[in-house]
Design a protein around this motif. Sequence first.
Motif, PDB file in Angstrom:
ATOM      1  N   ALA B  78       0.944  -0.604  -4.961  1.00  0.00           N
ATOM      2  CA  ALA B  78       0.947  -0.430  -3.505  1.00  0.00           C
ATOM      3  C   ALA B  78       2.062   0.536  -3.085  1.00  0.00           C
ATOM      4  O   ALA B  78       1.882   1.358  -2.183  1.00  0.00           O
ATOM      5  CB  ALA B  78       1.125  -1.784  -2.815  1.00  0.00           C
ATOM      6  N   ARG B  79       3.200   0.435  -3.773  1.00  0.00           N
ATOM      7  CA  ARG B  79       4.324   1.337  -3.448  1.00  0.00           C
ATOM      8  C   ARG B  79       3.950   2.791  -3.757  1.00  0.00           C
ATOM      9  O   ARG B  79       4.208   3.700  -2.970  1.00  0.00           O
ATOM     10  CB  ARG B  79       5.566   0.927  -4.252  1.00  0.00           C
ATOM     11  N   ARG B  80       3.290   2.996  -4.905  1.00  0.00           N
ATOM     12  CA  ARG B  80       2.877   4.372  -5.261  1.00  0.00           C
ATOM     13  C   ARG B  80       1.840   4.909  -4.291  1.00  0.00           C
ATOM     14  O   ARG B  80       1.872   6.077  -3.894  1.00  0.00           O
ATOM     15  CB  ARG B  80       2.310   4.398  -6.691  1.00  0.00           C
ATOM     16  N   LEU B  81       0.918   4.034  -3.936  1.00  0.00           N
ATOM     17  CA  LEU B  81      -0.129   4.434  -2.988  1.00  0.00           C
ATOM     18  C   LEU B  81       0.492   4.805  -1.641  1.00  0.00           C
ATOM     19  O   LEU B  81       0.154   5.834  -1.037  1.00  0.00           O
ATOM     20  CB  LEU B  81      -1.103   3.263  -2.829  1.00  0.00           C
ATOM     21  N   GLN B  82       1.405   3.970  -1.189  1.00  0.00           N
ATOM     22  CA  GLN B  82       2.117   4.244   0.067  1.00  0.00           C
ATOM     23  C   GLN B  82       2.832   5.599  -0.024  1.00  0.00           C
ATOM     24  O   GLN B  82       2.816   6.389   0.926  1.00  0.00           O
ATOM     25  CB  GLN B  82       3.138   3.127   0.316  1.00  0.00           C
ATOM     26  N   GLY B  83       3.422   5.857  -1.187  1.00  0.00           N
ATOM     27  CA  GLY B  83       4.163   7.121  -1.381  1.00  0.00           C
ATOM     28  C   GLY B  83       3.256   8.339  -1.278  1.00  0.00           C
ATOM     29  O   GLY B  83       3.539   9.274  -0.518  1.00  0.00           O
ATOM     30  N   PHE B 122      -5.610   7.901  -8.374  1.00  0.00           N
ATOM     31  CA  PHE B 122      -4.812   6.680  -8.397  1.00  0.00           C
ATOM     32  C   PHE B 122      -5.628   5.489  -7.902  1.00  0.00           C
ATOM     33  O   PHE B 122      -5.582   4.406  -8.474  1.00  0.00           O
ATOM     34  CB  PHE B 122      -3.537   6.843  -7.561  1.00  0.00           C
ATOM     35  N   TRP B 123      -6.387   5.722  -6.853  1.00  0.00           N
ATOM     36  CA  TRP B 123      -7.195   4.619  -6.293  1.00  0.00           C
ATOM     37  C   TRP B 123      -8.211   4.126  -7.327  1.00  0.00           C
ATOM     38  O   TRP B 123      -8.414   2.925  -7.488  1.00  0.00           O
ATOM     39  CB  TRP B 123      -7.880   5.078  -5.005  1.00  0.00           C
ATOM     40  N   ARG B 124      -8.815   5.073  -8.034  1.00  0.00           N
ATOM     41  CA  ARG B 124      -9.796   4.694  -9.061  1.00  0.00           C
ATOM     42  C   ARG B 124      -9.104   3.850 -10.148  1.00  0.00           C
ATOM     43  O   ARG B 124      -9.582   2.804 -10.537  1.00  0.00           O
ATOM     44  CB  ARG B 124     -10.408   5.968  -9.658  1.00  0.00           C
ATOM     45  N   ASP B 125      -7.928   4.320 -10.595  1.00  0.00           N
ATOM     46  CA  ASP B 125      -7.228   3.620 -11.678  1.00  0.00           C
ATOM     47  C   ASP B 125      -6.686   2.263 -11.238  1.00  0.00           C
ATOM     48  O   ASP B 125      -6.491   1.373 -12.064  1.00  0.00           O
ATOM     49  CB  ASP B 125      -6.057   4.474 -12.194  1.00  0.00           C
ATOM     50  N   ALA B 126      -6.408   2.126  -9.941  1.00  0.00           N
ATOM     51  CA  ALA B 126      -5.768   0.886  -9.459  1.00  0.00           C
ATOM     52  C   ALA B 126      -6.762  -0.268  -9.308  1.00  0.00           C
ATOM     53  O   ALA B 126      -6.340  -1.410  -9.100  1.00  0.00           O
ATOM     54  CB  ALA B 126      -5.063   1.146  -8.131  1.00  0.00           C
ATOM     55  N   SER B 127      -8.056   0.022  -9.437  1.00  0.00           N
ATOM     56  CA  SER B 127      -9.025  -1.055  -9.170  1.00  0.00           C
ATOM     57  C   SER B 127      -8.801  -2.248 -10.109  1.00  0.00           C
ATOM     58  O   SER B 127      -8.948  -3.406  -9.701  1.00  0.00           O
ATOM     59  CB  SER B 127     -10.451  -0.527  -9.261  1.00  0.00           C
ATOM     60  N   ALA B 128      -8.401  -1.982 -11.353  1.00  0.00           N
ATOM     61  CA  ALA B 128      -8.151  -3.082 -12.302  1.00  0.00           C
ATOM     62  C   ALA B 128      -6.926  -3.894 -11.862  1.00  0.00           C
ATOM     63  O   ALA B 128      -6.891  -5.117 -12.052  1.00  0.00           O
ATOM     64  CB  ALA B 128      -7.936  -2.518 -13.705  1.00  0.00           C
ATOM     65  N   THR B 129      -5.959  -3.201 -11.283  1.00  0.00           N
ATOM     66  CA  THR B 129      -4.732  -3.896 -10.822  1.00  0.00           C
ATOM     67  C   THR B 129      -5.058  -4.850  -9.683  1.00  0.00           C
ATOM     68  O   THR B 129      -4.596  -5.983  -9.658  1.00  0.00           O
ATOM     69  CB  THR B 129      -3.699  -2.840 -10.344  1.00  0.00           C
ATOM     70  N   TRP B 130      -5.894  -4.374  -8.739  1.00  0.00           N
ATOM     71  CA  TRP B 130      -6.266  -5.243  -7.610  1.00  0.00           C
ATOM     72  C   TRP B 130      -7.107  -6.429  -8.100  1.00  0.00           C
ATOM     73  O   TRP B 130      -6.929  -7.549  -7.630  1.00  0.00           O
ATOM     74  CB  TRP B 130      -7.056  -4.487  -6.528  1.00  0.00           C
ATOM     75  N   ALA B 131      -8.013  -6.134  -9.050  1.00  0.00           N
ATOM     76  CA  ALA B 131      -8.876  -7.211  -9.561  1.00  0.00           C
ATOM     77  C   ALA B 131      -8.043  -8.282 -10.265  1.00  0.00           C
ATOM     78  O   ALA B 131      -8.293  -9.482 -10.107  1.00  0.00           O
ATOM     79  CB  ALA B 131      -9.923  -6.636 -10.504  1.00  0.00           C
ATOM     80  N   ALA B 132      -7.027  -7.841 -11.007  1.00  0.00           N
ATOM     81  CA  ALA B 132      -6.160  -8.804 -11.712  1.00  0.00           C
ATOM     82  C   ALA B 132      -5.372  -9.648 -10.698  1.00  0.00           C
ATOM     83  O   ALA B 132      -5.220 -10.858 -10.873  1.00  0.00           O
ATOM     84  CB  ALA B 132      -5.202  -8.061 -12.642  1.00  0.00           C
ATOM     85  N   LEU B 133      -4.924  -9.001  -9.649  1.00  0.00           N
ATOM     86  CA  LEU B 133      -4.196  -9.739  -8.606  1.00  0.00           C
ATOM     87  C   LEU B 133      -5.121 -10.774  -7.972  1.00  0.00           C
ATOM     88  O   LEU B 133      -4.740 -11.927  -7.782  1.00  0.00           O
ATOM     89  CB  LEU B 133      -3.669  -8.764  -7.543  1.00  0.00           C
ATOM     90  N   GLU B 134      -6.323 -10.353  -7.693  1.00  0.00           N
ATOM     91  CA  GLU B 134      -7.291 -11.243  -7.056  1.00  0.00           C
ATOM     92  C   GLU B 134      -7.567 -12.479  -7.926  1.00  0.00           C
ATOM     93  O   GLU B 134      -7.647 -13.590  -7.409  1.00  0.00           O
ATOM     94  CB  GLU B 134      -8.584 -10.466  -6.842  1.00  0.00           C
ATOM     95  N   ARG B 135      -7.683 -12.250  -9.221  1.00  0.00           N
ATOM     96  CA  ARG B 135      -7.928 -13.381 -10.128  1.00  0.00           C
ATOM     97  C   ARG B 135      -6.761 -14.365 -10.083  1.00  0.00           C
ATOM     98  O   ARG B 135      -6.938 -15.566 -10.084  1.00  0.00           O
ATOM     99  CB  ARG B 135      -8.132 -12.877 -11.560  1.00  0.00           C
ATOM    100  N   THR B 136      -5.549 -13.801 -10.008  1.00  0.00           N
ATOM    101  CA  THR B 136      -4.359 -14.661  -9.963  1.00  0.00           C
ATOM    102  C   THR B 136      -4.326 -15.477  -8.678  1.00  0.00           C
ATOM    103  O   THR B 136      -3.897 -16.625  -8.678  1.00  0.00           O
ATOM    104  CB  THR B 136      -3.085 -13.790 -10.040  1.00  0.00           C
ATOM    105  N   LEU B 137      -4.775 -14.875  -7.596  1.00  0.00           N
ATOM    106  CA  LEU B 137      -4.773 -15.574  -6.307  1.00  0.00           C
ATOM    107  C   LEU B 137      -5.879 -16.622  -6.264  1.00  0.00           C
ATOM    108  O   LEU B 137      -5.782 -17.595  -5.529  1.00  0.00           O
ATOM    109  CB  LEU B 137      -5.022 -14.596  -5.150  1.00  0.00           C
TER     110      LEU B 137
END
Lengths: 158, 146
Positions: B78-83, B122-137
């Motif tokens: 999220a920080r990189r995306l914001q940047g 970056f958005w394409r590559d980050a989809s796995a990061t969001w999915a992993a976060l979602e699983r944790t939540l």
Amino acid sequence: MARAREVPGFDCEEPFAVAAARVVGVRAAEVFAHSEGVLDLEEIERLHDMRVATRRLRAALEVFDSCFPRKRHRRALKRVKELADALGERRDRDVAIEFLGGLEAETPQDDRAGLAVLVERLRAEQREANEALAPYVKPKRLKKLRRRLRKLAKAAKR
Amino acid sequence: MKARQVGGLDPAAPLRPNAARLVRARLDELRSFAPVALQPPASKTQHDMRIAAKRLRYVLEIVGPCFGPEADAARDAARRLQGVLGEIHDCDVMLPRAWGIESLRERLRERRERLFREFVDFWRDASATWAALERTLGADGPKSHA
């Protein structure tokens, strides 16, 4: 950019409102710890650190808004937003001046005068933004905000 | 851009389930901007998406310890995306001010194009990061009412 401080005693199983009081207390302290020298135009990173600390505090107030008495929370958030906006106006100019300064050497001769005019205009805006910021970072005003935030943290619904 | 309201928060309940609701709402908000923001000229939506990334970043900075390394990775993303979206916005703000300074305008246009490509990748590559976060939540309470 300064890293966010750890929140002592932070525990994911404790009540949301208890965490709210802890986090807001630490994030508020960070803002005041970075308030020195922010009007110094030669040391622009100081302002950046205070701005980031203010953003973190604002985020904490927004995340935990349901934990605080509504009116008191709204007033505190308003003061923090005003401070953040004043810091942001200065920071935007700092960043633009720094960016354009880095291009000077590579700019063709024909465009150098135009670039210098633009930088000078931005410097004038930077000074104006600094003057507008000055009242918000006066020690007396910051002390008052600190007191307000301390009371807010204490008032978290438990 | 006003943040979407998050329903069902309970000050007396433990931090973790409340935090899960908040993070999920901010993640949903961020994702909702993607379809439009991924079009090159959508500067207003790209700016809104930057604010949404900032909100996700800061909520994760606060409650990240409740969700482990997946939350740390999402916070960094999220920080990189914001940047990168912030730099795109800086170009958009500077372009009209650089009227008459052709070399600067050209440089800003090139920079924006390069940053936009970075954003898309970056958005394409980050989809796995969001999915992993979602699983944790996932283990922490129902979907938010965002």
